[in-house]
Design a protein around this motif. Sequence first.
Motif, PDB file in Angstrom:
ATOM      1  N   VAL A   1       8.948   8.661  -2.697  1.00 46.28           N
ATOM      2  CA  VAL A   1       9.271  10.081  -2.775  1.00 46.28           C
ATOM      3  C   VAL A   1       9.788  10.359  -4.186  1.00 46.28           C
ATOM      4  O   VAL A   1      10.870   9.908  -4.557  1.00 46.28           O
ATOM      5  N   VAL A   2       8.989  11.087  -4.970  1.00 45.20           N
ATOM      6  CA  VAL A   2       9.405  11.481  -6.316  1.00 45.20           C
ATOM      7  C   VAL A   2      10.204  12.773  -6.169  1.00 45.20           C
ATOM      8  O   VAL A   2       9.654  13.827  -5.855  1.00 45.20           O
ATOM      9  N   CYS A   3      11.508  12.680  -6.368  1.00 46.19           N
ATOM     10  CA  CYS A   3      12.444  13.744  -5.982  1.00 46.19           C
ATOM     11  C   CYS A   3      12.696  14.725  -7.126  1.00 46.19           C
ATOM     12  O   CYS A   3      13.215  14.339  -8.173  1.00 46.19           O
ATOM     13  N   VAL A   4      12.331  15.972  -6.928  1.00 48.69           N
ATOM     14  CA  VAL A   4      12.635  17.047  -7.884  1.00 48.69           C
ATOM     15  C   VAL A   4      13.774  17.875  -7.297  1.00 48.69           C
ATOM     16  O   VAL A   4      13.678  18.328  -6.153  1.00 48.69           O
TER      17      VAL A   4
ATOM     18  N   ARG B   1       0.872  -1.184   0.000  1.00 49.63           N
ATOM     19  CA  ARG B   1       0.000   0.000   0.000  1.00 49.63           C
ATOM     20  C   ARG B   1       0.908   1.232   0.000  1.00 49.63           C
ATOM     21  O   ARG B   1       1.759   1.380   0.887  1.00 49.63           O
ATOM     22  N   LEU B   2       0.730   2.094  -0.997  1.00 50.12           N
ATOM     23  CA  LEU B   2       1.743   3.097  -1.293  1.00 50.12           C
ATOM     24  C   LEU B   2       1.230   4.523  -1.127  1.00 50.12           C
ATOM     25  O   LEU B   2       0.249   4.930  -1.748  1.00 50.12           O
ATOM     26  N   VAL B   3       1.935   5.281  -0.280  1.00 49.32           N
ATOM     27  CA  VAL B   3       1.732   6.727  -0.139  1.00 49.32           C
ATOM     28  C   VAL B   3       2.828   7.401  -0.954  1.00 49.32           C
ATOM     29  O   VAL B   3       3.986   6.972  -0.911  1.00 49.32           O
ATOM     30  N   VAL B   4       2.478   8.451  -1.705  1.00 47.00           N
ATOM     31  CA  VAL B   4       3.471   9.112  -2.543  1.00 47.00           C
ATOM     32  C   VAL B   4       3.555  10.596  -2.211  1.00 47.00           C
ATOM     33  O   VAL B   4       2.545  11.238  -1.906  1.00 47.00           O
ATOM     34  N   TYR B   5       4.788  11.106  -2.229  1.00 46.13           N
ATOM     35  CA  TYR B   5       5.042  12.549  -2.221  1.00 46.13           C
ATOM     36  C   TYR B   5       5.794  12.855  -3.495  1.00 46.13           C
ATOM     37  O   TYR B   5       6.786  12.188  -3.818  1.00 46.13           O
ATOM     38  N   ALA B   6       5.386  13.899  -4.229  1.00 49.36           N
ATOM     39  CA  ALA B   6       6.070  14.286  -5.459  1.00 49.36           C
ATOM     40  C   ALA B   6       6.369  15.777  -5.411  1.00 49.36           C
ATOM     41  O   ALA B   6       5.459  16.586  -5.211  1.00 49.36           O
ATOM     42  N   GLY B   7       7.645  16.133  -5.584  1.00 49.29           N
ATOM     43  CA  GLY B   7       7.971  17.555  -5.613  1.00 49.29           C
ATOM     44  C   GLY B   7       9.367  17.842  -5.099  1.00 49.29           C
ATOM     45  O   GLY B   7      10.164  16.942  -4.818  1.00 49.29           O
ATOM     46  N   VAL B   8       9.644  19.146  -4.986  1.00 49.67           N
ATOM     47  CA  VAL B   8      10.921  19.612  -4.458  1.00 49.67           C
ATOM     48  C   VAL B   8      11.066  19.169  -3.004  1.00 49.67           C
ATOM     49  O   VAL B   8      10.084  19.134  -2.258  1.00 49.67           O
ATOM     50  N   LEU B   9      12.286  18.863  -2.609  1.00 45.89           N
ATOM     51  CA  LEU B   9      12.535  18.404  -1.243  1.00 45.89           C
ATOM     52  C   LEU B   9      13.304  19.464  -0.463  1.00 45.89           C
ATOM     53  O   LEU B   9      14.440  19.792  -0.797  1.00 45.89           O
ATOM     54  N   THR B  10      12.665  19.999   0.560  1.00 46.40           N
ATOM     55  CA  THR B  10      13.313  20.883   1.526  1.00 46.40           C
ATOM     56  C   THR B  10      12.727  20.550   2.897  1.00 46.40           C
ATOM     57  O   THR B  10      11.681  19.888   2.990  1.00 46.40           O
ATOM     58  N   THR B  11      13.372  21.030   3.924  1.00 44.33           N
ATOM     59  CA  THR B  11      12.854  20.799   5.276  1.00 44.33           C
ATOM     60  C   THR B  11      11.440  21.332   5.421  1.00 44.33           C
ATOM     61  O   THR B  11      10.594  20.724   6.090  1.00 44.33           O
ATOM     62  N   ALA B  12      11.168  22.472   4.770  1.00 48.00           N
ATOM     63  CA  ALA B  12       9.856  23.113   4.895  1.00 48.00           C
ATOM     64  C   ALA B  12       8.731  22.268   4.323  1.00 48.00           C
ATOM     65  O   ALA B  12       7.558  22.478   4.659  1.00 48.00           O
ATOM     66  N   ARG B  13       9.071  21.303   3.461  1.00 47.95           N
ATOM     67  CA  ARG B  13       8.026  20.452   2.875  1.00 47.95           C
ATOM     68  C   ARG B  13       7.569  19.349   3.831  1.00 47.95           C
ATOM     69  O   ARG B  13       6.614  18.636   3.543  1.00 47.95           O
ATOM     70  N   GLY B  14       8.279  19.163   4.945  1.00 49.95           N
ATOM     71  CA  GLY B  14       7.810  18.259   5.987  1.00 49.95           C
ATOM     72  C   GLY B  14       7.961  16.783   5.707  1.00 49.95           C
ATOM     73  O   GLY B  14       7.246  15.961   6.299  1.00 49.95           O
TER      74      GLY B  14
END
Length: 525
Positions: free
Chosen positions: A347-350, A315-328
């Motif tokens: 984590v789809v890493c931009v 079961r998969l949760v996804v995050y896609a976007g820029v990675l910074t501390t502020a993105r949590g």
Amino acid sequence: MTTGPGAAGAAVPNVVMIVSNDVTIDSRVKKEALTVARMGCRVTVVGWATDGATTTAAMGDVTILRVPIPTRIKAARTEQRKRAAVPAAPVVGWRSDQDRTAAALRLKFRRAELATDALRRPRPAAPALAVRKARLKASGLVVRLRTSADRRATAWRAKRDERRGHREWGIRWRRELPEQLDRELALGPVLDALEFDVLHAHDVDMLGVASRAVARARARGREVRFVYDAHEFVAGLSQSGSRTKRVIAAWADHEKEFVAEADRMVTVSPTMADALVERYRLPHRPAVVINTPVVDGSQQAPSLRERAGIGSDVRLVVYAGVLTTARGLHTAIDSLAHLPEDVHLAVVCVPNNSTWFVRQLKAGTERDGIGHRVHFVNPVHPGQVVDYLREADIGCFPGLRFRSHEVTLPNKLFEYLYAGLPLVVSDLTAQAALVRENGVGEVFAVENPADMARAVSAVLDDLDTYRKAVHDPAFRERYSWARQEESLRALYQELLGRELPWAHPEDDAAGSLTEGERVPAPPLG
């Protein structure tokens, strides 16, 4: 304006959009450019040629012009700051870590040598050994004192720099943002040569460049219009890396100086439009163009699960976007400790999965024993994102509490939704309202891994209900790109004072975001 196709006798508006990236993965800029082109306008997007070559490429009826932006002024300013950070003689402590290490090693050698000399035969004279021992003791004391002073001085400088970085009063962008001077010198002549009728500036870093280009055009007697597309609530930007409070204050100063000169504004959410009106007492409420995706079927996306190395049983949760501390992202990763073993995070890493920040996150997951449940994968072409995300079960955005996060609706939310994924988001004002009002997911308390795990479990336990809400036709129509195009078209018609033709596509796509081959640009002017 130039004459051309359109209504009988009508002129074809020459629209130039500018942005401070290389355009390739900026789906908002590309979508808006294609939309304006379908209004019968000639559209050129000017972006940054990161490879140093001036080129053009076609994207449908849109021309993308990439221009080198040398950063000589910024580089010189950076070097000045580095020199200013190094204390001049007399030095308190050490000039560098290398000097301190070398002194300690020399001391170590002298101690070892003295100990060995005492064992040699014939043994050196006792007075000579006593003198060397005394001198060695004195040298050791000096090294310890200098090292102690160095630690105190380093701590003092760190606190000083932190105070400077967090000072918000009296900050002026011309001093703090030398890159803006580089951009003006590189892009100003290009904009003058393009002889625009409408100049559409994307994001705050193009605002001053655009304002000056408009002023020059009007001084030459040309009737031109100026649009500012505010992607972020600048005064409330998140702090991350080199983006300190001081830098944010400088960007806010930049926006404040030029924002009133725009004829019209565009922004990314109703909440942010209200915030901009309140902050700047704007005479016109900004047009809201939410950054919803388009469907580009020209390229097939790779399999997200294959890239992550997992099967359909996960079961998969996804995050896609820029990675910074502020993105949590730390919240999402820590939430796995409160979830069953078969729940993973992709984590789809931009821009990619090999940055320093990604390496730190990977190391943390390995230390915590959950590296096998967190998968860092590379991104895909903007037109493939929606299809790429479909294999996940939930899309998440665990952003931290900054004012810009509170009032914006990140494009990733709508990429998740168009991929058919329910949302799990932190309780930031705008995104929490979207989720709660439409029943398309769950909300959790910011930086609370246990509460995020609760939200994920709630969605996974009732996926069919949430998916039904996500696929509701009325909901999808309200947040379709076609609906956003209506807002953009209304703004341009008001701006130009006439009805514009409209070539609406057969489907919901604004057209393919895929570019043609880049070729050397012809001379401008």
